[in-house]
Design a protein around this motif. Structure first.
Motif, PDB file in Angstrom:
ATOM      1  N   GLN A 189      -5.113  86.146  10.252  1.00  0.00           N
ATOM      2  CA  GLN A 189      -3.738  85.672  10.458  1.00  0.00           C
ATOM      3  C   GLN A 189      -3.439  84.467   9.559  1.00  0.00           C
ATOM      4  OE1 GLN A 189      -1.853  87.539  12.254  1.00  0.00           O
ATOM      5  NE2 GLN A 189      -3.381  88.697  13.360  1.00  0.00           N
ATOM      6  N   ILE A 190      -4.413  83.582   9.455  1.00  0.00           N
ATOM      7  CA  ILE A 190      -4.266  82.383   8.615  1.00  0.00           C
ATOM      8  C   ILE A 190      -4.071  82.787   7.157  1.00  0.00           C
ATOM      9  CG2 ILE A 190      -5.507  80.348   7.720  1.00  0.00           C
ATOM     10  CD1 ILE A 190      -4.558  79.948  10.602  1.00  0.00           C
ATOM     11  N   LYS A 191      -4.797  83.796   6.724  1.00  0.00           N
ATOM     12  CA  LYS A 191      -4.689  84.266   5.338  1.00  0.00           C
ATOM     13  C   LYS A 191      -3.247  84.663   5.009  1.00  0.00           C
ATOM     14  CE  LYS A 191      -6.770  87.528   2.119  1.00  0.00           C
ATOM     15  NZ  LYS A 191      -7.726  88.617   1.933  1.00  0.00           N
ATOM     16  N   VAL A 192      -2.602  85.368   5.929  1.00  0.00           N
ATOM     17  CA  VAL A 192      -1.202  85.774   5.718  1.00  0.00           C
ATOM     18  C   VAL A 192      -0.301  84.543   5.646  1.00  0.00           C
ATOM     19  CG1 VAL A 192       0.760  87.009   6.735  1.00  0.00           C
ATOM     20  CG2 VAL A 192      -1.522  88.037   6.783  1.00  0.00           C
ATOM     21  N   LEU A 193      -0.530  83.582   6.530  1.00  0.00           N
ATOM     22  CA  LEU A 193       0.286  82.365   6.529  1.00  0.00           C
ATOM     23  C   LEU A 193       0.101  81.567   5.242  1.00  0.00           C
ATOM     24  CD1 LEU A 193      -0.281  81.290  10.247  1.00  0.00           C
ATOM     25  CD2 LEU A 193       1.747  82.394   9.270  1.00  0.00           C
TER      26      LEU A 193
END
Length: 159
Positions: free
Chosen positions: A76-80
């Motif tokens: 999820q962090i990667k997308v953000l």
């Protein structure tokens, strides 16, 4: 062992299936719709919201609070990061620990999605009334707690 259902239980099962097909499977889309306008899942928005609410929060803090794996939050962090909604900055005391921060665009998106989500929830309360909303939430929490407890117990007894 096959259990036979009573006619009343068969009818309840069919009604539950119909409610699922006509309503429940769309509830996630309804709840997450404000975030999708900004290319985010509701989970990703919730991470943004957590970062906005706290000064020092790390990926591990979020994973621990949500009771999910580090890799689940990492995805999820990667997308953000790709959306340029957040950045990571090493802690002063321990350079290996990375704190998450919102970028200017992340602040704007988090604020807009929070406003949309709050307005949508306020509409629910206005339409259904606070007592009914509390009853629904209490039922869902009770149902989830009981089913997870039963699931965990059956997993342990099968080991």
């Amino acid at each position: 062992m096959v259990r036979e259902m009573t006619k009343a239980h068969e009818e309840l099962l069919q009604e539950a299936i119909n409610v699922y097909l006509s309503s429940l499977k769309y509830l996630d889309n309804f709840v997450s719709e404000p975030a999708t306008k900004y290319g985010l899942s509701f989970e990703q928005y919730l991470i943004l919201h957590t970062i906005a609410d706290r000064e020092h929060v790390s990926l591990m803090d979020i994973a621990s609070e949500r009771k999910v794996t580090r890799s689940a939050i990492s995805r999820q962090i990667k997308v953000l990061l790709q959306h340029d909604y957040i950045y990571q900055k090493p802690a002063e005391s321990d350079r290996r620990r990375l704190y998450l921060h919102l970028t200017k665009s992340g602040e704007k998106v988090e604020s807009k999605v929070t406003d949309l989500t709050t307005a949508r929830f306020d509409e629910w309360i206005t339409h259904y009334g606070e007592d009914k909303v509390r009853d629904i939430l209490d039922f869902v929490k009770d149902f989830s707690s009981q089913e997870m407890n039963d699931f965990n117990n059956s997993k342990q007894s099968n080991q």
